[in-house]
Motif scaffolding. Structure first.
Motif, PDB file in Angstrom:
ATOM      1  N   GLY A 367     -57.012 -42.608  85.693  1.00  0.00           N
ATOM      2  CA  GLY A 367     -57.694 -40.971  85.078  1.00  0.00           C
ATOM      3  C   GLY A 367     -58.795 -41.333  86.497  1.00  0.00           C
ATOM      4  N   ALA A 368     -58.697 -42.113  87.896  1.00  0.00           N
ATOM      5  CA  ALA A 368     -59.588 -42.478  88.401  1.00  0.00           C
ATOM      6  C   ALA A 368     -59.112 -41.323  89.521  1.00  0.00           C
ATOM      7  CB  ALA A 368     -59.765 -43.897  89.057  1.00  0.00           C
ATOM      8  N   VAL A 369     -60.430 -40.395  89.612  1.00  0.00           N
ATOM      9  CA  VAL A 369     -60.158 -39.281  90.394  1.00  0.00           C
ATOM     10  C   VAL A 369     -61.378 -39.222  91.620  1.00  0.00           C
ATOM     11  CG1 VAL A 369     -58.573 -37.603  88.485  1.00  0.00           C
ATOM     12  CG2 VAL A 369     -61.807 -37.645  89.062  1.00  0.00           C
ATOM     13  N   ASP A 370     -61.168 -38.602  92.655  1.00  0.00           N
ATOM     14  CA  ASP A 370     -61.712 -38.302  93.848  1.00  0.00           C
ATOM     15  C   ASP A 370     -61.321 -37.387  94.815  1.00  0.00           C
ATOM     16  OD1 ASP A 370     -60.333 -39.014  95.744  1.00  0.00           O
ATOM     17  OD2 ASP A 370     -61.131 -40.807  96.590  1.00  0.00           O
ATOM     18  N   PRO A 371     -62.443 -36.239  95.299  1.00  0.00           N
ATOM     19  CA  PRO A 371     -61.802 -34.859  95.899  1.00  0.00           C
ATOM     20  C   PRO A 371     -60.485 -35.020  96.198  1.00  0.00           C
ATOM     21  CG  PRO A 371     -63.985 -35.146  96.236  1.00  0.00           C
ATOM     22  CD  PRO A 371     -63.517 -36.768  96.004  1.00  0.00           C
ATOM     23  N   SER A 372     -59.635 -36.193  96.932  1.00  0.00           N
ATOM     24  CA  SER A 372     -59.109 -36.024  97.550  1.00  0.00           C
ATOM     25  C   SER A 372     -57.522 -36.235  96.841  1.00  0.00           C
ATOM     26  CB  SER A 372     -58.736 -37.418  99.293  1.00  0.00           C
ATOM     27  OG  SER A 372     -58.780 -38.639  99.293  1.00  0.00           O
ATOM     28  N   ILE A 373     -57.907 -37.571  96.037  1.00  0.00           N
ATOM     29  CA  ILE A 373     -56.894 -37.599  94.587  1.00  0.00           C
ATOM     30  C   ILE A 373     -56.322 -35.606  93.941  1.00  0.00           C
ATOM     31  CG2 ILE A 373     -56.378 -38.099  92.254  1.00  0.00           C
ATOM     32  CD1 ILE A 373     -57.383 -40.948  93.578  1.00  0.00           C
ATOM     33  N   SER A 391     -64.384 -42.294  84.948  1.00  0.00           N
ATOM     34  CA  SER A 391     -64.328 -41.827  86.199  1.00  0.00           C
ATOM     35  C   SER A 391     -65.732 -40.691  86.636  1.00  0.00           C
ATOM     36  CB  SER A 391     -62.840 -41.135  86.675  1.00  0.00           C
ATOM     37  OG  SER A 391     -63.013 -40.838  88.383  1.00  0.00           O
ATOM     38  N   LEU A 392     -64.934 -40.003  85.846  1.00  0.00           N
ATOM     39  CA  LEU A 392     -66.008 -38.331  85.299  1.00  0.00           C
ATOM     40  C   LEU A 392     -66.664 -38.589  84.468  1.00  0.00           C
ATOM     41  CD1 LEU A 392     -65.418 -35.427  86.715  1.00  0.00           C
ATOM     42  CD2 LEU A 392     -64.490 -34.986  85.033  1.00  0.00           C
ATOM     43  N   VAL A 393     -68.055 -39.185  85.080  1.00  0.00           N
ATOM     44  CA  VAL A 393     -69.362 -39.690  84.075  1.00  0.00           C
ATOM     45  C   VAL A 393     -69.899 -38.648  83.817  1.00  0.00           C
ATOM     46  CG1 VAL A 393     -70.896 -41.174  83.758  1.00  0.00           C
ATOM     47  CG2 VAL A 393     -69.010 -42.041  84.901  1.00  0.00           C
ATOM     48  N   GLU A 394     -70.702 -38.629  82.484  1.00  0.00           N
ATOM     49  CA  GLU A 394     -70.988 -37.617  81.791  1.00  0.00           C
ATOM     50  C   GLU A 394     -72.786 -38.002  82.496  1.00  0.00           C
ATOM     51  OE1 GLU A 394     -70.465 -35.120  80.952  1.00  0.00           O
ATOM     52  OE2 GLU A 394     -68.150 -35.846  80.182  1.00  0.00           O
ATOM     53  N   VAL A 416     -60.040 -34.504  80.576  1.00  0.00           N
ATOM     54  CA  VAL A 416     -60.702 -35.968  80.476  1.00  0.00           C
ATOM     55  C   VAL A 416     -60.731 -36.683  79.785  1.00  0.00           C
ATOM     56  CG1 VAL A 416     -62.769 -37.464  81.295  1.00  0.00           C
ATOM     57  CG2 VAL A 416     -62.885 -35.375  81.907  1.00  0.00           C
ATOM     58  N   ALA A 417     -59.542 -37.941  79.675  1.00  0.00           N
ATOM     59  CA  ALA A 417     -59.750 -38.511  78.392  1.00  0.00           C
ATOM     60  C   ALA A 417     -60.723 -39.680  77.718  1.00  0.00           C
ATOM     61  CB  ALA A 417     -58.309 -39.515  78.598  1.00  0.00           C
ATOM     62  N   ASP A 418     -61.092 -40.535  76.870  1.00  0.00           N
ATOM     63  CA  ASP A 418     -62.075 -41.389  76.236  1.00  0.00           C
ATOM     64  C   ASP A 418     -61.361 -42.003  76.565  1.00  0.00           C
ATOM     65  OD1 ASP A 418     -64.534 -41.063  74.695  1.00  0.00           O
ATOM     66  OD2 ASP A 418     -62.475 -42.951  73.763  1.00  0.00           O
ATOM     67  N   THR A 419     -62.573 -42.615  77.248  1.00  0.00           N
ATOM     68  CA  THR A 419     -62.165 -43.991  78.327  1.00  0.00           C
ATOM     69  C   THR A 419     -62.311 -45.502  76.761  1.00  0.00           C
ATOM     70  OG1 THR A 419     -63.015 -44.080  79.606  1.00  0.00           O
ATOM     71  CG2 THR A 419     -63.266 -45.981  79.750  1.00  0.00           C
ATOM     72  N   ARG A 420     -63.049 -45.457  75.656  1.00  0.00           N
ATOM     73  CA  ARG A 420     -62.970 -46.302  74.630  1.00  0.00           C
ATOM     74  C   ARG A 420     -61.628 -46.000  74.232  1.00  0.00           C
ATOM     75  NH1 ARG A 420     -68.400 -44.423  74.581  1.00  0.00           N
ATOM     76  NH2 ARG A 420     -69.623 -46.216  75.098  1.00  0.00           N
ATOM     77  N   MET A 421     -61.212 -45.233  74.119  1.00  0.00           N
ATOM     78  CA  MET A 421     -59.912 -45.189  73.050  1.00  0.00           C
ATOM     79  C   MET A 421     -58.939 -45.394  73.912  1.00  0.00           C
ATOM     80  SD  MET A 421     -61.247 -42.024  70.616  1.00  0.00           S
ATOM     81  CE  MET A 421     -59.535 -41.970  69.567  1.00  0.00           C
ATOM     82  N   SER A 422     -58.662 -45.227  74.656  1.00  0.00           N
ATOM     83  CA  SER A 422     -57.394 -45.400  75.684  1.00  0.00           C
ATOM     84  C   SER A 422     -57.772 -46.991  76.379  1.00  0.00           C
ATOM     85  CB  SER A 422     -57.737 -43.990  77.237  1.00  0.00           C
ATOM     86  OG  SER A 422     -58.048 -43.023  76.877  1.00  0.00           O
ATOM     87  N   ALA A 505     -71.075 -30.219  79.675  1.00  0.00           N
ATOM     88  CA  ALA A 505     -70.568 -31.125  80.103  1.00  0.00           C
ATOM     89  C   ALA A 505     -70.139 -31.755  82.022  1.00  0.00           C
ATOM     90  CB  ALA A 505     -69.136 -31.216  79.590  1.00  0.00           C
ATOM     91  N   THR A 506     -70.133 -32.903  82.620  1.00  0.00           N
ATOM     92  CA  THR A 506     -70.312 -33.127  83.267  1.00  0.00           C
ATOM     93  C   THR A 506     -68.525 -32.264  84.549  1.00  0.00           C
ATOM     94  OG1 THR A 506     -71.250 -35.390  84.134  1.00  0.00           O
ATOM     95  CG2 THR A 506     -69.951 -34.651  85.667  1.00  0.00           C
ATOM     96  N   THR A 507     -68.703 -31.638  85.318  1.00  0.00           N
ATOM     97  CA  THR A 507     -67.672 -30.726  85.785  1.00  0.00           C
ATOM     98  C   THR A 507     -67.539 -31.503  88.032  1.00  0.00           C
ATOM     99  OG1 THR A 507     -68.796 -29.056  86.206  1.00  0.00           O
ATOM    100  CG2 THR A 507     -67.616 -28.955  84.296  1.00  0.00           C
ATOM    101  N   LYS A 508     -68.750 -32.167  87.916  1.00  0.00           N
ATOM    102  CA  LYS A 508     -68.238 -32.298  89.733  1.00  0.00           C
ATOM    103  C   LYS A 508     -67.398 -33.988  90.054  1.00  0.00           C
ATOM    104  CE  LYS A 508     -71.036 -33.034  93.655  1.00  0.00           C
ATOM    105  NZ  LYS A 508     -72.947 -33.260  94.006  1.00  0.00           N
TER     106      LYS A 508
END
Length: 802
Positions: A367-373, A391-394, A416-422, A505-508
């Motif tokens: 689930g790691a993203v950047d603009p090119s991905i 990756s999409l941190v609040e 955005v999936a929850d990191t702790r539970m995933s 929520a973070t959208t950037k």
């Protein structure tokens, strides 16, 4: 006083030293005894206060909690905790006792993280023992020997307060000969979710259930009509067999309310196994596959499991979007492979599972993203990207975990999936204790998330792509407990993606500089995409000559999708071997259509034809080929009146065709000729064949001598013919005269006119007779000077057709 009487600068006598030391010992004895008593009392006092700090990190006894049932207790339940205690020290532990400890409720999700990571022992942090009869005693624990325990306690004896997540621990206390006082020698912490009544607002939870494997099929297929597939190995059969990873995922997932995320390549591979297939062996050998029934049974179970469930189809072979974005976009054709993989995904799933899948989700690694991905992920038609909260941190300061859906611009939604539970089910979960702890931590995080606010939210859980069988079992246990709990309700992924997002929520999308370096190291390099492009170019050049392109386009197209698979992460050597194998196979197929080598050719005379043979060892015919013959010395040798000549070529499967080119010699000597196949669009096909033509032209004088000799042979033949004719006529005349004389009695015939001819008249008569149209051919007549044309390949020093 005796010491005071000593003279200054003088050493005391031995007697005086002895008296002095003895007196000191007698005087200090009471003080020393008091200190020893105080030291002995200190541990007892510390133990009474429940202090764990003194024994922090000792780890003398390992405590394992193998089961905790029910995982989410309610009022009236009896909690049963079972496990083992193992003395890992060198001394026997005596007067050992297993206690259950209930700590305070934790107020935040971060508190749960802290407890899960804590290894030290501090007073008050692990709660007080439940005590009473809810203990397990051991007279002694022998080093290296595990002892089982099981303690059952009514939930109402735990004095649980309000709803929340409570720290729950199992500890073992005892003594050793070196430290003969009671103290905690080992402890295992876990969590106890407590929500006896239904929550006012339930969390809508989406659980992704991935069915993904590594790449198993090659580009190679059999030459038969059904094109028997060839597998790299038989590992897939082990995953499908009872107890295997994929078999467990299907068996466990069918009873859960989850969203299935499937790689179509896995379905295509298993479907291919249901019929005849082969497996690569040593060298170029293959063996027949034998697991058709295993494949059929697994597919049947999967078809049943996904009925009435949401199915998300990833692009074929689960391409590595991050590798493509970072290293492949500048390589021509790379994005086209992604588009092709997306286009075939829906049809593959529908034709095999008989369900219509959703294909508008992209899932980058972890689930790691950047603009090119994001740009690459959406280039093939997906408008939803499964990201992760690490990756999409609040950054908006929300006091709660927001819903999964986030608009990130351009009509694209990040789910955005929850990191702790995933991530809680990663790592080795082969031991029951590890699995139990993972399940309890998962449930604790879910309940803590629900208790953050009364606002209803949609949460997504995206576990690792290829969980092991033990990880799948733990996941299934946790999801089953969650779905039977009181604070969560199931939801499909599409519904979570379309839910109303939280305004704060973070959208950037984070910049490329924040992409994890650990993940970058695992990416496919640019060289991998360049090799894929090279293979694709070779395929394009090869397929245009085929009468049935589908026999190679489909298997090679899917193989190139597999070359971009996410499953190659961490397996760079295997990935390179697979790419090399695909390229080598297209080279071998293209090499089945080739020119037969020629040796030096001799050309006698001014003109002749040069044969060139095209061999097709494929099972299908080839067409749309052009054979060009070029003279490198056109002033000495011309091909069909020019520097080169071309002819179309069409050869049936398993056959050859000989093409003949007219040539003309302009001068004596040696000329080099090049034969090269081309496709109709002008691309070279295969390697050229180069050979020499030796020209030996006849001069005018030699021709006159040969002509004169030939004329003499003709005249000699005519002479012999007329002589035989005259002799035959003479014999006939003599026989006639004799018969007349015998019958009539008359005189003999006089000499005939031929006998009276002059030599010049005889020569003239013989000449006229030799030019008669009806003169029979004699054995001495000359043979034609041009041999019959032959389609056979030229031999050493061959002479060409004239």
């Amino acid at each position: 006083m005796a010491e005071a009487a000593d003279f200054q600068g003088m050493s005391p006598s031995p007697a005086r030293r002895w008296l002095r030391r003895t007196g000191a010992l007698i005087a200090g004895a009471p003080l020393l005894a008091g200190l020893l008593q105080l030291s002995a009392a200190a541990p007892s006092h510390a133990a009474g206060q429940g202090s764990l700090k003194a024994d922090s990190g000792s780890g003398t006894v390992a405590v394992a909690v193998d089961s905790l049932t029910p995982t989410v207790p309610t009022e009236g339940d009896t909690l049963t905790v079972s496990g083992t205690v193992t003395n890992e020290g060198k001394q026997t532990v005596t007067d050992a006792q297993v206690d259950l400890r209930l700590g305070p409720a934790m107020s935040t999700r971060s508190d749960i993280d802290t407890v899960a990571q804590r290894t030290d022992q501090e007073a008050g942090l692990d709660g007080a023992p439940v005590g009473g009869k809810y203990v397990k005693e051991f007279a002694k624990l022998t080093p290296g020997v595990a002892q089982r325990f099981s303690i059952s306690v009514p939930v109402d004896k735990l004095d649980l307060g309000g709803n929340g997540v409570y720290q729950f621990a199992v500890s073992l206390s005892g003594e050793t000969s070196a430290q003969p006082w009671d103290r905690i020698l080992g402890i295992q912490r876990t969590f106890l979710p407590w929500q006896p009544d239904g929550a006012d607002t339930k969390t809508r939870t989406t659980v992704l259930w991935p069915l993904i494997s590594t790449s198993h099929m090659t580009a190679e297929t059999g030459s038969n009509e059904s094109q028997t597939p060839v597998f790299r190995d038989d590992d897939l059969a082990r995953e499908l067999s009872p107890g295997g990873r994929l078999q467990q995922l299907v068996a466990l997932g069918k009873d859960l309310d989850v969203t299935w995320v499937i790689d179509p390549d896995l379905l295509a591979s298993v479907d291919a196994m249901t019929d005849s297939y082969r497996v690569q062996g040593e060298g170029d050998t293959t063996t027949a596959g034998t697991h058709q029934e295993v494949a059929k049974h697994w597919l049947a179970d999967l078809q049943e499991a996904v009925q009435d469930k949401e199915v998300v189809a990833l692009p074929f072979a689960d391409p590595d979007l991050a590798s493509l974005a970072h290293n492949g976009t500048n390589v021509s054709g790379s994005l086209n492979h992604l588009k092709e993989g997306t286009d075939v995904a829906a049809d593959t799933v529908d034709s095999i599972l008989h369900v219509e899948p959703t294909t508008d989700f992209a899932w980058p690694v972890n689930g790691a993203v950047d603009p090119s991905i994001v740009k690459v992920a959406t280039s093939a038609g997906a408008d939803k990207v499964i990201a992760r909260s690490d990756s999409l941190v609040e950054t908006g300061g929300l006091p709660y975990t927001p819903s999964a859906a986030r608009p990130i611009g351009g009509g694209t939604t990040a789910v955005v999936a929850d990191t702790r539970m995933s991530t809680v089910f990663q790592g080795s979960l082969t031991r029951a204790s590890s699995s139990t702890l993972a399940v309890q931590q998962f449930l604790a995080q879910s309940l803590a998330l629900n208790l953050q606010t009364d606002k209803q939210r949609s949460i997504v859980i995206a576990p690792q792509r290829m969980p092991t069988a033990s990880q799948a079992q733990a996941m299934a246990d946790a999801v089953a407990a969650l779905q039977s709990g009181t604070w969560s309700e199931s939801q499909e992924l599409t519904a979570a993606a379309t839910a109303k997002p939280d305004s704060g929520a973070t959208t950037k999308v984070p910049p490329s500089s924040r992409y994890p370096s650990s993940l970058r190291k695992q990416e496919l390099p640019r060289a991998a995409f360049e090799q894929i492009a090279t293979t694709h170019d070779k395929l394009d050049n090869f397929k245009v000559i085929l009468t049935d392109q589908s026999r190679v386009v489909t298997p090679f197209g899917r193989a190139m999708n597999r070359e971009m698979s996410t499953s190659w992460r961490g397996r760079s050597a295997e990935a390179a071997d697979y790419r090399n194998g695909v390229e080598a196979y297209i080279n071998s197929l293209a090499g089945q259509v080739t020119l037969i080598d020629k040796s030096e050719t001799k050309l006698s005379g001014r003109s002749a034809t040069i044969p060139v043979t095209v061999q097709n060892n494929l099972v299908q015919g080839v067409d749309h080929l052009v054979l060009r013959l070029t003279s490198t010395s056109p002033r000495r040798l011309e091909i069909d009146g020019d520097t080169y000549s071309e002819q179309s070529v069409s050869v049936s499967g398993g056959h050859s065709q000989t093409v003949k080119f007219p040539t003309s010699a302009q001068a004596n000597g040696q000329a080099t000729v090049i034969a090269q196949l081309y496709t109709e669009d002008g691309q070279k096909y295969g390697s050229p064949v180069t050979f020499d033509v030796k020209v030996t032209e006849f001069t005018a004088t030699v021709m006159l001598v040969i002509g004169g000799g030939f004329l003499l042979l003709v005249l000699a033949g005519f002479r012999m013919y007329t002589q035989r004719k005259r002799a035959a006529a003479r014999d006939a005349g003599e026989d006639g005269s004799q018969e007349t004389s015998e019958s009539d009695g008359g005189p003999e015939n006089p000499e005939g006119p031929a006998d009276r001819l002059t030599p010049e008249e005889v020569l003239k008569e013989e000449s006229l007779a030799g030019t008669g149209a009806d003169a029979p051919e004699q054995p001495s007549d000359p043979t034609p000077d041009t041999a019959a044309e032959s389609a056979d390949p030229s031999g050493t020093g061959e002479r060409v057709d004239r």
